[in-house]
Design a protein around this motif. Structure first.
Motif, short mmCIF file in Angstrom:
data_model
loop_
_atom_site.label_atom_id
_atom_site.label_comp_id
_atom_site.label_asym_id
_atom_site.label_seq_id
_atom_site.Cartn_x
_atom_site.Cartn_y
_atom_site.Cartn_z
N PRO A 71 0.79 -1.23 0.00
CA PRO A 71 0.00 0.00 0.00
C PRO A 71 0.82 1.28 0.00
CG PRO A 71 0.08 -0.89 2.21
CD PRO A 71 0.82 -1.87 1.33
N GLU A 109 -0.55 -4.71 5.68
CA GLU A 109 -0.96 -3.58 6.50
C GLU A 109 0.12 -3.11 7.47
OE1 GLU A 109 -3.76 -2.04 6.09
OE2 GLU A 109 -4.93 -3.45 4.89
N ASN A 115 0.12 1.20 5.79
CA ASN A 115 -0.95 1.55 4.87
C ASN A 115 -1.34 3.01 5.09
OD1 ASN A 115 -3.23 1.80 3.25
ND2 ASN A 115 -3.96 -0.28 3.70
#
Length: 246
Positions: A40, A72, A90
């Motif tokens: 991300p 994450e 993230n």
């Protein structure tokens, strides 16, 4: 996690990063299987060599998605350690965590409680993250430098030069201008780990331009705040937030 925490719809799963395949992809081992996973953050995570690090992943509900998992968070603990500490990576998700606590009064000492919270508000030539009552709020989640102590066994890479984006300069400038018509404007620097207090450890290639824009915005009255979150498989907890003296 406490009752006010941001809860994931499903607990995150733990895996191991095999390697970073590209700007948007990591190869991870999850329950003994190798998966292409979404990364991300397009930039670096400190100067870490991510290969071999434990990670937390969310699973997509879209069965057709090419990368069924998103990384994450990463940990500097050993794989076998229990109760790992996690560093959230993230940056887009940080806005969801902030919104959760804005709506539920978690930032009442910063913006009060009970105000209407509006997302992605156009201001001048920019789109800022939130309008809370009469306060514009822009969220930034820097990852270029991690203010944590690296254990001896952690592998690192030579840090490469980076540039702060034109988008950041544009947003901080618009925040300052917003004070002509609004009571307050805030730049909220978020960390999804317990950062002791944000410092410029490593200057970007356009540092002087960015510094000038920040200084001007502060002169106009923009406030600088910091928020630290803790991420665990079940959810995300706001640890503390405070006004920064710059």
């Amino acid at each position: 996690m406490d009752k006010n925490s941001f809860k994931f719809s499903e607990p995150l799963v733990e895996g191991v990063i095999v390697k970073r395949k590209g700007q948007f992809t990591m190869i991870c081992e999850i329950n003994g299987e190798i998966n292409n996973c979404h990364c991300p953050t397009t930039g670096r995570v400190g100067n870490l060599d991510l290969s071999g690090l434990p990670c937390l992943l969310s699973k997509s509900s879209d069965p057709k998605r090419k990368t069924p998992y998103t990384v994450e968070a990463v940990s500097l603990n050993r794989l076998e350690d229990f109760n790992k500490s996690w560093i959230g990576i993230n940056q887009n998700a940080a806005n969801r965590y902030v919104e959760h606590y804005l709506v539920n009064g978690g930032f009442k000492d910063m913006v009060g409680a009970g105000n209407e919270v509006l997302r992605e508000q156009v201001l001048g030539i920019s789109k800022l993250d939130f309008l809370v009552g009469n306060t514009y709020l822009e969220v930034k989640t820097p990852l270029q430098h991690l203010q944590v102590e690296y254990p001896d066994y952690i592998k690192t890479k030579k840090a490469t030069p980076f540039s702060s984006t034109d988008r950041f300069v544009k947003h901080i400038t618009e925040l300052g201008k917003s004070l002509q018509n609004h009571q307050r404007a805030i730049l909220l620097t978020c960390f999804i780990y317990n950062n002791p207090g944000f410092e410029i450890i490593e200057k970007s290639t356009n540092y002087e331009e960015v510094r000038a824009a920040v200084d001007k915005s502060i002169t106009l009255g923009v406030e600088m705040w910091q928020a630290n979150f803790e991420i665990q498989p079940e959810g995300v907890r706001l640890v503390r937030y405070f006004k920064r003296e710059v």
